[in-house]
Every structure is written in structure tokens, then in C-alpha cells.
Design an enzyme around this catalytic site. Structure first.
Site, mmCIF file in Angstrom:
data_model
loop_
_atom_site.group_PDB
_atom_site.id
_atom_site.type_symbol
_atom_site.label_atom_id
_atom_site.label_comp_id
_atom_site.label_asym_id
_atom_site.label_seq_id
_atom_site.Cartn_x
_atom_site.Cartn_y
_atom_site.Cartn_z
ATOM 1 C CG ASN A 41 -6.739 -3.377 -0.379
ATOM 2 O OD1 ASN A 41 -5.946 -3.811 -1.222
ATOM 3 N ND2 ASN A 41 -7.682 -4.126 0.152
ATOM 4 C CD GLU A 54 -9.649 -8.450 0.279
ATOM 5 O OE1 GLU A 54 -10.247 -7.401 -0.008
ATOM 6 O OE2 GLU A 54 -8.423 -8.527 0.294
ATOM 7 C CE LYS A 76 -2.862 -3.116 -0.155
ATOM 8 N NZ LYS A 76 -3.158 -3.577 -1.555
HETATM 9 C C1 LIG Z 1 9.116 -3.461 -4.179
HETATM 10 C C2 LIG Z 1 7.780 -3.390 -3.558
HETATM 11 C C3 LIG Z 1 6.746 -2.758 -4.476
HETATM 12 N N1 LIG Z 1 6.719 -3.412 -5.752
HETATM 13 C C4 LIG Z 1 6.127 -4.602 -5.995
HETATM 14 N N2 LIG Z 1 6.303 -5.142 -7.221
HETATM 15 C C5 LIG Z 1 5.742 -6.333 -7.515
HETATM 16 N N3 LIG Z 1 4.975 -7.049 -6.654
HETATM 17 C C6 LIG Z 1 4.779 -6.523 -5.440
HETATM 18 C C7 LIG Z 1 5.330 -5.282 -5.051
HETATM 19 N N4 LIG Z 1 4.917 -5.025 -3.777
HETATM 20 C C8 LIG Z 1 4.164 -6.060 -3.386
HETATM 21 N N5 LIG Z 1 4.064 -6.976 -4.383
HETATM 22 C C9 LIG Z 1 3.290 -8.213 -4.364
HETATM 23 O O1 LIG Z 1 1.920 -7.800 -4.336
HETATM 24 C C10 LIG Z 1 1.214 -8.548 -3.318
HETATM 25 C C11 LIG Z 1 1.007 -7.682 -2.134
HETATM 26 C C12 LIG Z 1 -0.194 -7.216 -1.836
HETATM 27 C C13 LIG Z 1 -0.385 -6.351 -0.617
HETATM 28 N N6 LIG Z 1 -1.801 -6.377 -0.283
HETATM 29 C C14 LIG Z 1 -2.181 -6.214 0.979
HETATM 30 O O2 LIG Z 1 -1.369 -6.000 1.885
HETATM 31 C C15 LIG Z 1 -3.619 -6.366 1.277
HETATM 32 C C16 LIG Z 1 -3.985 -6.522 2.618
HETATM 33 C C17 LIG Z 1 -5.321 -6.691 2.971
HETATM 34 C C18 LIG Z 1 -5.681 -6.844 4.388
HETATM 35 C C19 LIG Z 1 -6.762 -6.149 4.915
HETATM 36 C C20 LIG Z 1 -7.107 -6.301 6.265
HETATM 37 C C21 LIG Z 1 -6.371 -7.150 7.079
HETATM 38 F F1 LIG Z 1 -6.703 -7.323 8.370
HETATM 39 C C22 LIG Z 1 -5.281 -7.849 6.558
HETATM 40 C C23 LIG Z 1 -4.937 -7.688 5.216
HETATM 41 C C24 LIG Z 1 -6.322 -6.717 1.976
HETATM 42 C C25 LIG Z 1 -5.952 -6.565 0.636
HETATM 43 O O3 LIG Z 1 -6.880 -6.586 -0.361
HETATM 44 C C26 LIG Z 1 -4.611 -6.374 0.283
HETATM 45 O O4 LIG Z 1 -4.316 -6.187 -1.054
HETATM 46 C C27 LIG Z 1 2.125 -9.723 -2.985
HETATM 47 O O5 LIG Z 1 1.918 -10.757 -3.913
HETATM 48 C C28 LIG Z 1 3.509 -9.091 -3.154
HETATM 49 O O6 LIG Z 1 4.520 -10.055 -3.386
HETATM 50 MG MG LIG Z 2 -6.127 -5.814 -2.156
#
Ligand SMILES: CCCNc1ncnc2c1ncn2[C@@H]1O[C@H](/C=C/CNC(=O)c2cc(-c3ccc(F)cc3)cc(O)c2O)[C@@H](O)[C@H]1O
Ligand SMILES: [Mg+2]
Length: 214
Positions: free
Chosen positions: A170, A199, A144
Site C-alpha cells: 500500500n 487489490e 499505515k
Molecule cells: C498498535 C497499532 C500498530 N500495531 C499493530 N500490531 C498488530 N496488528 C496491527 C497493528 N496495527 C494494525 N494491526 C492489524 O493489521 C490490520 C490492519 C491493516 C491496515 N490495512 C489497511 O488499512 C489497508 C487499507 C486498504 C484500503 C485501500 C483503499 C481503500 F479505499 C480502503 C482501504 C488496502 C490495504 O491493502 C490495506 O492493508 C488489522 O488486522 C489490524 O488489526
Molecule cells: Mg494492505
């Protein structure tokens, strides 16, 4: 060693989905997340809003930041015409491996290019590496605190054109305050909020749709 949640999610798709049927893949993941183990896919309620934005836009060139298990990748790609292309960036190799199999089970490999790597490394290379001039639609669902820097990076790389739509997941939970403040106050965007729920839960969450004005 114990399996991971994404591996168990993939097993549920293999068990319950029909190969080549994207809707059965989506339903299998939603069922798994609602009845077995919660996972951070956009889900069915916010997913329907994502579907309506994509269907209305009919984009040719799509970028997704954060593939995870490929749930939203399948939701978006199933609505694209065969000539359209979706590039999705995922820097966790284990998640990327799971997502590739989920996308293949849905039969959508021809439309999807999953790139293993970090958004900040790949956004500057979209033109020379993929021949992409600008994107029609960008879906943000990765870390985020990366929504805002990556949006500015896309602007600086000239990847947004007049009318490009950014859709961010989100914006309430976990929340993206700096990104929201930016797109809602910048003269370069027309932004609106779609209220929904986190979700598979009753907690509030929502999507922010922002049109780049050039
Ligand atoms: C170098 C970091 C930035 N660049 C990036 N480049 C490519 N992929 C990246 C990425 N950052 C993260 N990712 C990937 O995206 C995904 C990360 C998503 C992060 N999403 C959340 O934290 C999230 C979290 C919640 C959530 C909500 C409430 C709760 F209590 C607990 C969790 C709900 C959601 O819908 C979410 O999307 C992973 O697969 C990660 O490996
Ligand atoms: Mg999400």
C-alpha cells in the site's frame, strides 16, 4: 448478531477450499473478495509480486506485521521450507481468531506462529521470547502510520541484518509517505518500487522492497 466480513470470508474458505491445500484457500479468498465483498487482503496481483520476492529470497525467519484474515500469511508460508518460521502479529482478537482458522485450513500451522498483540510491544521481545536474532524478511501491512516507527524500532532492536528485505504493501493507496521518504533517502536501505494495483480494483497501488544495508 450480524456476522462480520472476516467471518463471512472464513465461511467462504470453509465452503470452497480443500483442507491442506494453500492454493485453494488463496483462490477461495480472492473469489470471495472479487465477487462477494471487497476486503483488504494483498490480493492476487500484488500477491504474485510478494510470491516472487519470497521465492527469490528463500527466507528462514519471517515477520509479518498485520495478519488480518491470514491471506498473505498463507501466501508466504506456503513458499517456505518446513524448517522456516513465520511470526505474524495481529492485535485484534477477532481477526486473530479468523486468521488462525484460515492458516489451519491451509495446513500451515507448523510453519506459522500467530501472536496476538501489538507490534510495538512484541518487536522488542523477539529475541528473549522467540529466540530470534534477526529476520531475513519482513512484510509490512498493518496500520499505515505504523510502518515507519516499527521499522525504526526493528533497527533499534537489532532485528535487521545486512541483506534483510522489507516489503511494504500500500505504498500508494492508502499510501505511506513518511515510510517511503525514509527508506528511499536513508543510506541504510536500497529501495525499489513494484507498480501494481489496489487489490481487486483498477486503482494504482504498489509494493516497496527495501534491502537493509547494515
Ligand atoms: C498498535 C497499532 C500498530 N500495531 C499493530 N500490531 C498488530 N496488528 C496491527 C497493528 N496495527 C494494525 N494491526 C492489524 O493489521 C490490520 C490492519 C491493516 C491496515 N490495512 C489497511 O488499512 C489497508 C487499507 C486498504 C484500503 C485501500 C483503499 C481503500 F479505499 C480502503 C482501504 C488496502 C490495504 O491493502 C490495506 O492493508 C488489522 O488486522 C489490524 O488489526
Ligand atoms: Mg494492505
Amino acid at each position: 448478531t450480524r456476522s462480520t466480513r472476516p467471518q463471512r470470508l472464513l465461511n467462504a474458505v470453509r465452503k470452497h477450499a480443500t483442507r491442506g491445500d494453500p492454493q485453494s484457500v488463496i483462490s477461495a479468498i480472492d473469489h470471495f473478495c472479487r465477487h462477494s465483498e471487497w476486503a483488504m487482503n494483498i490480493g492476487d496481483e500484488k500477491g504474485s509480486i510478494l510470491d516472487s520476492v519470497v521465492s527469490e529470497l528463500n527466507p528462514e525467519k519471517v515477520l509479518e506485521l498485520g495478519t488480518y484474515c491470514g491471506y498473505s500469511t498463507v501466501r508466504i508460508a506456503r513458499l517456505l521450507p518446513p524448517g522456516a518460521r513465520l511470526i505474524t502479529l495481529e492485535f485484534n482478537a477477532d481477526y486473530a481468531a479468523i486468521a488462525r482458522q484460515v492458516i489451519a485450513l491451509a495446513g500451515l500451522e507448523d510453519r506459522v506462529q500467530l501472536v496476538e498483540g501489538a507490534s510495538e510491544d512484541w518487536i522488542p521481545r523477539m529475541k528473549e521470547h522467540f529466540g530470534i536474532e534477526t529476520f531475513d524478511f519482513v512484510f509490512l501491512d498493518h496500520w499505515k502510520d505504523r510502518y515507519l516507527p516499527d521499522t525504526k524500532l526493528m533497527e533499534d532492536c537489532g532485528l535487521l541484518r545486512k541483506g534483510t528485505v522489507l516489503l511494504a504493501d500500500n505504498v500508494i493507496c492508502p499510501g505511506v509517505p513518511d515510510y517511503l521518504q525514509y527508506v528511499r533517502n536513508s543510506l541504510s536501505y536500497k529501495s525499489c518500487y513494484f507498480k501494481s494495483h489496489l487489490e481487486y480494483t483498477k486503482a494504482e497501488d504498489g509494493l516497496e522492497k527495501s534491502v537493509f544495508l547494515g
